[in-house]
Design a protein around this motif. Structure first.
Motif, PDB file in Angstrom:
ATOM      1  N   LEU A 146       0.834  -1.198   0.000  1.00 44.62           N
ATOM      2  CA  LEU A 146       0.000   0.000   0.000  1.00 44.62           C
ATOM      3  C   LEU A 146       0.871   1.251   0.000  1.00 44.62           C
ATOM      4  O   LEU A 146       1.946   1.262   0.620  1.00 44.62           O
ATOM      5  CB  LEU A 146      -0.887   0.019   1.248  1.00 44.62           C
ATOM      6  N   PRO A 147       0.422   2.331  -0.668  1.00 47.19           N
ATOM      7  CA  PRO A 147       1.119   3.600  -0.489  1.00 47.19           C
ATOM      8  C   PRO A 147       1.140   3.960   0.994  1.00 47.19           C
ATOM      9  O   PRO A 147       0.100   3.937   1.654  1.00 47.19           O
ATOM     10  CB  PRO A 147       0.255   4.581  -1.291  1.00 47.19           C
ATOM     11  N   TYR A 148       2.310   4.281   1.495  1.00 47.27           N
ATOM     12  CA  TYR A 148       2.469   4.490   2.944  1.00 47.27           C
ATOM     13  C   TYR A 148       3.350   5.706   3.187  1.00 47.27           C
ATOM     14  O   TYR A 148       4.516   5.724   2.792  1.00 47.27           O
ATOM     15  CB  TYR A 148       3.061   3.231   3.575  1.00 47.27           C
ATOM     16  N   VAL A 149       2.776   6.715   3.824  1.00 44.67           N
ATOM     17  CA  VAL A 149       3.499   7.939   4.177  1.00 44.67           C
ATOM     18  C   VAL A 149       3.841   7.876   5.661  1.00 44.67           C
ATOM     19  O   VAL A 149       2.943   7.819   6.510  1.00 44.67           O
ATOM     20  CB  VAL A 149       2.657   9.195   3.878  1.00 44.67           C
ATOM     21  N   LEU A 150       5.127   7.890   5.971  1.00 49.17           N
ATOM     22  CA  LEU A 150       5.601   7.755   7.347  1.00 49.17           C
ATOM     23  C   LEU A 150       6.114   9.109   7.831  1.00 49.17           C
ATOM     24  O   LEU A 150       7.137   9.599   7.356  1.00 49.17           O
ATOM     25  CB  LEU A 150       6.700   6.692   7.411  1.00 49.17           C
ATOM     26  N   ASP A 151       5.386   9.704   8.750  1.00 49.30           N
ATOM     27  CA  ASP A 151       5.833  10.932   9.425  1.00 49.30           C
ATOM     28  C   ASP A 151       6.589  10.488  10.674  1.00 49.30           C
ATOM     29  O   ASP A 151       5.966  10.006  11.623  1.00 49.30           O
ATOM     30  CB  ASP A 151       4.613  11.779   9.781  1.00 49.30           C
TER      31      ASP A 151
ATOM     32  N   THR B 138       6.505   4.428   1.380  1.00 48.86           N
ATOM     33  CA  THR B 138       6.645   5.061   0.078  1.00 48.86           C
ATOM     34  C   THR B 138       7.514   6.301   0.201  1.00 48.86           C
ATOM     35  O   THR B 138       8.352   6.591  -0.654  1.00 48.86           O
ATOM     36  CB  THR B 138       5.269   5.436  -0.488  1.00 48.86           C
ATOM     37  N   VAL B 139       7.285   7.056   1.275  1.00 46.66           N
ATOM     38  CA  VAL B 139       8.073   8.250   1.548  1.00 46.66           C
ATOM     39  C   VAL B 139       8.077   8.510   3.046  1.00 46.66           C
ATOM     40  O   VAL B 139       7.093   8.240   3.743  1.00 46.66           O
ATOM     41  CB  VAL B 139       7.521   9.480   0.786  1.00 46.66           C
ATOM     42  N   VAL B 140       9.197   8.991   3.550  1.00 47.46           N
ATOM     43  CA  VAL B 140       9.346   9.409   4.945  1.00 47.46           C
ATOM     44  C   VAL B 140       9.432  10.928   4.948  1.00 47.46           C
ATOM     45  O   VAL B 140      10.124  11.522   4.114  1.00 47.46           O
ATOM     46  CB  VAL B 140      10.605   8.783   5.581  1.00 47.46           C
ATOM     47  N   THR B 141       8.727  11.590   5.904  1.00 45.64           N
ATOM     48  CA  THR B 141       8.575  13.054   5.834  1.00 45.64           C
ATOM     49  C   THR B 141       9.074  13.772   7.097  1.00 45.64           C
ATOM     50  O   THR B 141       8.294  14.418   7.799  1.00 45.64           O
ATOM     51  CB  THR B 141       7.101  13.421   5.593  1.00 45.64           C
ATOM     52  N   PRO B 142      10.363  13.714   7.401  1.00 49.24           N
ATOM     53  CA  PRO B 142      10.857  14.412   8.594  1.00 49.24           C
ATOM     54  C   PRO B 142      10.950  15.920   8.380  1.00 49.24           C
ATOM     55  O   PRO B 142      11.201  16.399   7.269  1.00 49.24           O
ATOM     56  CB  PRO B 142      12.258  13.823   8.778  1.00 49.24           C
TER      57      PRO B 142
ATOM     58  N   ARG C  54      12.593   4.357   0.659  1.00 48.88           N
ATOM     59  CA  ARG C  54      12.679   4.559  -0.792  1.00 48.88           C
ATOM     60  C   ARG C  54      12.795   6.025  -1.164  1.00 48.88           C
ATOM     61  O   ARG C  54      13.411   6.377  -2.173  1.00 48.88           O
ATOM     62  CB  ARG C  54      11.448   3.939  -1.462  1.00 48.88           C
ATOM     63  N   ALA C  55      12.159   6.892  -0.382  1.00 51.33           N
ATOM     64  CA  ALA C  55      12.191   8.324  -0.672  1.00 51.33           C
ATOM     65  C   ALA C  55      12.051   9.085   0.638  1.00 51.33           C
ATOM     66  O   ALA C  55      11.437   8.602   1.598  1.00 51.33           O
ATOM     67  CB  ALA C  55      11.078   8.711  -1.642  1.00 51.33           C
TER      68      ALA C  55
END
Length: 268
Positions: free
Chosen positions: A99-104, A133-137, A169-170
């Motif tokens: 699944l598309p997964y955005v990790l904050d 899918t992407v990590v957003t620190p 991955r990103a």
């Protein structure tokens, strides 16, 4: 309309956490599902109390949302203990397809209280970064993840490359706390290419710092990914949305601001 799962802590002030996620997802026209990982008592001054939700409840919530709905994307925020992290990793790996997964990689409340400990963050890196899918620190979180002091755009890019080495991955470093250019965010992708790094520019509002910007930004990205946007397009749409939410934020008291999710959705 997509089904988006928010996995986060509850903020009694309604500014951040799962409340911000749900407001964002609904404003963007999707259905918000939730898994509550902690209950925080927050007022305009900060966090006054935190209760972690036990592992059996986390597992039951995850089972309920994934078994009953065709989930389009997942966003996670506050994961305060190891049981939360392990339960989420297992649930994501059990899905029929990734699944598309955005990790904050949430660590601290905006008022400064640290809510996720170092050993817990290491488990997030080990188990969840490879699934994201992407990590957003933000800048502070990127400094914690890399051990680097970050003040310039060159240091942001360097830190982003170090975070990629942790297995994601990103990575999108949100730069609202940067000294050099707080209005630009930087995306780096481990899949590489001449177009990387990419920059998302916006307007910086020095006179306000609303609660819940990181939560909301990540949720807006998840909404884009759930509708099959590319990662870059999902981030660009989310950048416009969060910029509008900040521009139209309303002051509650003193220096306490709340994002305006509804107006932002109409402008986006």
């Amino acid at each position: 309309m997509a089904f988006i799962v928010s996995i986060a802590g509850s903020d009694s002030s309604g500014g951040a956490g799962v409340q911000a996620d749900l407001a964002c997802i609904k404003a963007l026209g999707h259905h918000a599902l939730s898994v509550i990982t902690a209950i925080t008592a927050q007022d305009i001054h900060g966090v006054q109390h935190v209760t972690h939700i036990e592992a059996s409840s986390i597992n039951a919530q995850l089972t309920a949302v994934f078994s009953s709905f065709s989930v389009g994307a997942v966003k996670s925020g506050m994961l305060p203990n190891k049981a939360n992290i392990q339960a989420l990793a297992e649930s994501l790996q059990e899905q029929p397809k990734p699944l598309p997964y955005v990790l904050d990689p949430f660590m601290s409340a905006s008022s400064g209280e640290r809510l996720v400990q170092e050993d817990t963050m290491q488990l997030i890196v080990d188990l969840l970064f490879p699934l994201a899918t992407v990590v957003t620190p933000n800048i502070s979180e990127a400094e914690n993840l890399t051990g680097q002091n970050i003040t310039t755009l060159e240091e942001i890019i360097s830190a982003g490359n170090e975070i990629l080495k942790l297995g994601c991955r990103a990575v999108l470093i949100t730069c609202g706390h940067a000294d050099s250019d707080p209005a630009v965010d930087v995306l780096l992708d481990s899949r590489g290419g001449d177009e990387i790094p990419k920059y998302m520019r916006g307007t910086y509002f020095a006179d306000r710092s609303p609660r819940g910007t990181g939560c909301t930004y990540a949720s807006a990205i998840a909404c884009g990914l759930a509708t099959r946007m590319s990662l870059y397009d999902a981030i660009c749409n989310a950048k416009r949305y969060i910029s509008a939410a900040i521009a139209n934020a309303y002051r509650v008291e003193s220096d306490f601001w709340l994002l305006n999710h509804q107006v932002a959705a109409r402008e986006e």
